[in-house]
Structures are given as C-alpha cells and as structure tokens.
Design an enzyme around this catalytic site. Structure first.
Site, PDB file in Angstrom:
ATOM      1  N   TYR A 133      18.112  52.193  16.125  1.00 69.67           N
ATOM      2  CA  TYR A 133      18.286  52.894  16.036  1.00 69.67           C
ATOM      3  C   TYR A 133      18.585  54.407  18.128  1.00 69.67           C
ATOM      4  O   TYR A 133      19.287  54.034  18.137  1.00 69.67           O
ATOM      5  CB  TYR A 133      18.169  54.248  14.862  1.00 69.67           C
ATOM      6  CG  TYR A 133      19.020  55.809  15.099  1.00 69.67           C
ATOM      7  CD1 TYR A 133      20.400  55.503  14.602  1.00 69.67           C
ATOM      8  CD2 TYR A 133      19.039  56.545  15.849  1.00 69.67           C
ATOM      9  CE1 TYR A 133      21.084  56.293  14.069  1.00 69.67           C
ATOM     10  CE2 TYR A 133      19.607  57.777  15.719  1.00 69.67           C
ATOM     11  CZ  TYR A 133      21.153  57.857  14.472  1.00 69.67           C
ATOM     12  OH  TYR A 133      21.854  58.311  14.370  1.00 69.67           O
TER      13      TYR A 133
ATOM     14  N   LYS B 254      21.892  53.606  20.342  1.00 68.29           N
ATOM     15  CA  LYS B 254      22.628  55.861  20.549  1.00 68.29           C
ATOM     16  C   LYS B 254      21.894  55.687  22.071  1.00 68.29           C
ATOM     17  O   LYS B 254      23.155  55.853  22.422  1.00 68.29           O
ATOM     18  CB  LYS B 254      21.573  56.835  19.840  1.00 68.29           C
ATOM     19  CG  LYS B 254      21.895  56.023  17.792  1.00 68.29           C
ATOM     20  CD  LYS B 254      22.948  56.761  18.090  1.00 68.29           C
ATOM     21  CE  LYS B 254      23.697  56.851  16.406  1.00 68.29           C
ATOM     22  NZ  LYS B 254      25.274  57.022  15.943  1.00 68.29           N
TER      23      LYS B 254
ATOM     24  N   ASP C 147      36.938  53.754   6.783  1.00 70.32           N
ATOM     25  CA  ASP C 147      35.833  53.546   6.541  1.00 70.32           C
ATOM     26  C   ASP C 147      35.169  52.256   5.598  1.00 70.32           C
ATOM     27  O   ASP C 147      36.433  51.270   5.194  1.00 70.32           O
ATOM     28  CB  ASP C 147      35.260  53.957   5.497  1.00 70.32           C
ATOM     29  CG  ASP C 147      33.499  54.873   5.550  1.00 70.32           C
ATOM     30  OD1 ASP C 147      32.610  54.553   5.806  1.00 70.32           O
ATOM     31  OD2 ASP C 147      33.438  56.195   5.178  1.00 70.32           O
TER      32      ASP C 147
HETATM   33  N1  LIG Z   1      22.988  63.036   9.939  1.00 70.27           N
HETATM   34  C1  LIG Z   1      22.848  63.396  10.879  1.00 70.27           C
HETATM   35  O1  LIG Z   1      21.175  63.601  11.242  1.00 70.27           O
HETATM   36  C2  LIG Z   1      22.941  62.467  12.481  1.00 70.27           C
HETATM   37  C3  LIG Z   1      22.144  62.832  13.544  1.00 70.27           C
HETATM   38  C4  LIG Z   1      22.721  62.580  15.031  1.00 70.27           C
HETATM   39  C5  LIG Z   1      23.564  61.393  14.839  1.00 70.27           C
HETATM   40  N2  LIG Z   1      24.361  60.830  13.533  1.00 70.27           N
HETATM   41  C6  LIG Z   1      25.004  60.029  13.792  1.00 70.27           C
HETATM   42  O2  LIG Z   1      26.515  60.518  13.255  1.00 70.27           O
HETATM   43  C7  LIG Z   1      27.111  59.754  12.867  1.00 70.27           C
HETATM   44  C8  LIG Z   1      27.548  59.524  11.269  1.00 70.27           C
HETATM   45  O3  LIG Z   1      26.704  60.015  10.569  1.00 70.27           O
HETATM   46  P1  LIG Z   1      26.882  60.894   9.220  1.00 70.27           P
HETATM   47  O4  LIG Z   1      25.484  62.034   9.468  1.00 70.27           O
HETATM   48  O5  LIG Z   1      27.636  61.629   8.995  1.00 70.27           O
HETATM   49  O6  LIG Z   1      25.547  60.352   8.034  1.00 70.27           O
HETATM   50  P2  LIG Z   1      26.951  59.532   6.789  1.00 70.27           P
HETATM   51  O7  LIG Z   1      25.520  58.279   5.668  1.00 70.27           O
HETATM   52  O8  LIG Z   1      27.548  60.544   5.852  1.00 70.27           O
HETATM   53  O9  LIG Z   1      28.005  58.486   7.304  1.00 70.27           O
HETATM   54  C9  LIG Z   1      27.880  57.004   7.772  1.00 70.27           C
HETATM   55  C10 LIG Z   1      29.264  56.825   8.116  1.00 70.27           C
HETATM   56  O10 LIG Z   1      29.898  55.740   8.132  1.00 70.27           O
HETATM   57  C11 LIG Z   1      29.862  54.649   7.454  1.00 70.27           C
HETATM   58  N3  LIG Z   1      29.519  53.302   8.315  1.00 70.27           N
HETATM   59  C12 LIG Z   1      28.207  52.556   7.906  1.00 70.27           C
HETATM   60  N4  LIG Z   1      28.870  51.161   8.770  1.00 70.27           N
HETATM   61  C13 LIG Z   1      29.765  51.200   8.950  1.00 70.27           C
HETATM   62  C14 LIG Z   1      30.001  49.896   9.585  1.00 70.27           C
HETATM   63  N5  LIG Z   1      29.828  49.125   9.478  1.00 70.27           N
HETATM   64  N6  LIG Z   1      31.431  49.367   9.760  1.00 70.27           N
HETATM   65  C15 LIG Z   1      32.087  51.179   9.330  1.00 70.27           C
HETATM   66  N7  LIG Z   1      31.604  52.456   8.322  1.00 70.27           N
HETATM   67  C16 LIG Z   1      30.482  51.637   8.401  1.00 70.27           C
HETATM   68  C17 LIG Z   1      29.377  55.069   6.267  1.00 70.27           C
HETATM   69  O11 LIG Z   1      30.514  54.385   5.365  1.00 70.27           O
HETATM   70  C18 LIG Z   1      29.429  56.819   6.499  1.00 70.27           C
HETATM   71  O12 LIG Z   1      30.894  56.433   5.539  1.00 70.27           O
HETATM   72  C19 LIG Z   1      26.308  58.102  12.522  1.00 70.27           C
HETATM   73  O13 LIG Z   1      26.665  57.831  13.830  1.00 70.27           O
HETATM   74  C20 LIG Z   1      24.617  59.155  12.867  1.00 70.27           C
HETATM   75  O14 LIG Z   1      23.988  57.763  13.788  1.00 70.27           O
HETATM   76  C21 LIG Z   1      23.431  61.865  12.180  1.00 70.27           C
END
Ligand SMILES: NC(=O)c1ccc[n+]([C@@H]2O[C@H](COP(=O)([O-])OP(=O)(O)OC[C@H]3O[C@@H](n4cnc5c(N)ncnc54)[C@H](O)[C@@H]3O)[C@@H](O)[C@H]2O)c1
Length: 267
Positions: free
Chosen positions: A153, A157, A40
């Site tokens: 986004y 995606k 991360d």
């Molecule tokens: N939570 C939702 O509603 C949801 C729905 C669909 C998809 N997602 C996807 O799930 C994945 C995880 O997200 P989450 O919901 O756990 O959110 P989150 O914000 O809790 O976690 C995202 C993580 O990615 C890390 N990150 C961001 N930019 C980065 C970079 N340049 N290099 C390395 N790490 C980086 C952040 O520090 C964080 O720890 C993401 O790809 C997000 O788009 C989330």
C-alpha cells in the site's frame, strides 16, 4: 481560459464510486447539479448504491487497461463530455505477519497504482476534448509517510503521489490539473479490520464527507501537482515537499538542469 467550475452541465467520473469516499463525493456533486458517473467492480450492492444516489453506474475493474478506455468512451457517448475524473478506487494490502507477502504486494500495486495510471491514460484525451479539466487521485497519507504494516500500500500510494507530481507540468500545459488527496484514516469500509483499535485508543478518524470536500476543492481550485493532506482537526492542507540538494559545478555554483530534462511548464 478553461472553466473547471463544478456545476450543472459538468460531468465527473468516480472510480471506486460506490465506496465510502465515492458515495460522499457523489452526493456532494449531485447536490451541485454535476452528473457523477460511478465506476466500480460490478455487484448488486454497487448498482443499488448508485441507484440510491441517483447516479449512473458503469462496471469497471481499474486493473483492466482497455476497460478504463471503454468506460471513458461510454461516459462521453452517454453524457457528451468529461470534465473531471476522480481516480479513487483502492484496496488495502495484507495484514499477514509474513515479512513480505508478495501476492498481496503485487495485487495492491496493480489496483492502487496501475489502476490510477490506466485511469489517467484513458481520461486525458476526453478531458482535452472538453477543453480542459481535472484529475483528482485519492492517494493516502501512507504515500507521504510509509506504513510499516503495509509495504505494498505504501509503495502504491507513494507511487501515485510521484505520478501526480511528474505528470502535473505537462498536463497543466494541456489545460488539465492533476492533484492528489492524502487522507489519514477515515471512517469507511477499508478500515473495518482495524476500526476497533482506533476506537479503543480514542484515535480520531476522518468522516468520508471531510475527504469528499477536499476532493471537490481539488477539482475546483487545486494547484497542479499538489498533494493535499487531510487530517482530523486540520482540514486539507498542501504538503510541503522538502526538495533535494542541487548538484554543484566544479566552481561550487548550483548546476542548471539541461533544458531537455526540464518539465514542459518550466520552459
Ligand atoms: N478510508 C481510509 O482510511 C483511507 C485513507 C487514505 C486513503 N484511502 C483511499 O481512499 C480510496 C477510497 O477508499 P474508501 O476509504 O472509500 O474505501 P472503500 O473500501 O469504501 O471504497 C473503495 C472502493 O474501491 C472499489 N474497488 C476496489 N478494487 C477495485 C477495482 N479493482 N476496480 C474498481 N473498483 C475497485 C471498491 O469496490 C470500493 O467501492 C482508496 O484508494 C483508499 O486507498 C482511504
């Protein structure tokens, strides 16, 4: 035959590993005896989170192509192998009311699309050295059904879903299964700016654990190229792509794609 069963002795790398889905997955993998390395952005919070979970931490900005390769080398060097990589790091795009916020668009595509491509590039040789393995990409429902509120986004995606489907046949030939997870809205920090609206509307959101369970299942038994939709009350189901109309020959018969353009596994 490649054994990709997650268990003691296997090693996984999770990008965005200290975020909501990453933490839930890390705890689940740890419970099965898997070594889960959390990658991360570097911060005290990220390091403390990994330490609390009992997982090794590596600092990584997924938009740095060379750094992705260095992290994989480090994981192999320290843990001997790499069996699965979860390309999960991601950010949301702009909520500004500009018609097209170009800075946000480029940033989210860099992290959410190119971050995945660089991660796959880095992991593939290591997974091959392990005798095969899995790449699980966290896409989103927005990759299948674009969000009018967030074009960057949606493009990122949608791009990773296409990347997974395009890469799947050639990777399957190399013993690597690549899949995408497409969750609806889930209760992690990424929805902080809009969480109140879900609560007010009584709209159900997923728990991070529900998504982590789908990620684990994709490693254990995912079908190459599948995009698993995860929705509240539905669980994880493979999305059925409709396909496109085939070309017809002058005689009105379905035209056969030239051999050189067919994916490796189709022969
Ligand atoms: N939570 C939702 O509603 C949801 C729905 C669909 C998809 N997602 C996807 O799930 C994945 C995880 O997200 P989450 O919901 O756990 O959110 P989150 O914000 O809790 O976690 C995202 C993580 O990615 C890390 N990150 C961001 N930019 C980065 C970079 N340049 N290099 C390395 N790490 C980086 C952040 O520090 C964080 O720890 C993401 O790809 C997000 O788009 C989330």
């Amino acid at each position: 035959m490649t054994d990709t069963t997650p268990g003691p002795g296997s090693v996984a790398l999770i990008t965005g590993g200290t975020g909501g889905f990453g933490r839930a997955l890390a705890a689940t993998l740890r419970g099965r005896g898997v070594t889960a390395v959390l990658a991360d952005l570097d911060s005290d919070r990220a390091r403390a989170t990994a330490a609390d979970l009992g997982c090794p931490f590596v600092a990584l900005d997924v938009t740095d192509r060379a750094a992705n390769r260095a992290v994989v080398e480090q994981v192999e060097g320290e843990h001997g192998r790499l069996d699965a990589v979860f390309l999960n790091a991601g950010i949301a795009g702009s909520t500004s009311d500009q018609l097209l916020d170009m800075d946000s668009f480029l940033r989210v595509v860099d992290v959410d699309l190119f971050g995945v491509v660089y991660g796959a590039e880095a992991a593939i040789p290591a997974l091959q050295r392990a005798g095969g393995g899995a790449i699980v990409v966290t896409a989103s429902l927005a990759g299948l059904s674009p969000m009018a509120t967030d074009p960057g986004y949606s493009v990122a995606k949608g791009g990773v879903v296409a990347f997974v489907r395009s890469m799947a046949p050639r990777l399957a030939g190399a013993g690597i299964t690549i899949t995408a997870i497409c969750p609806g809205f889930a209760d992690t920090a990424i929805i902080d700016p809009i969480r109140a609206q879900f609560e007010q509307a009584g709209f159900p959101v997923l728990t991070a654990q529900e998504v982590a369970d789908a990620m684990l299942a994709a490693w254990a038994s995912g079908e190459p190229g599948a995009a698993y939709v995860v929705q509240p009350g539905v669980g994880a189901v493979p999305y059925r792509f409709k396909g496109v109309p085939s070309a017809k020959t002058a005689a009105g018969e379905t035209a056969v794609v030239p051999e050189a353009l067919r994916p490796p596994s189709m022969g």
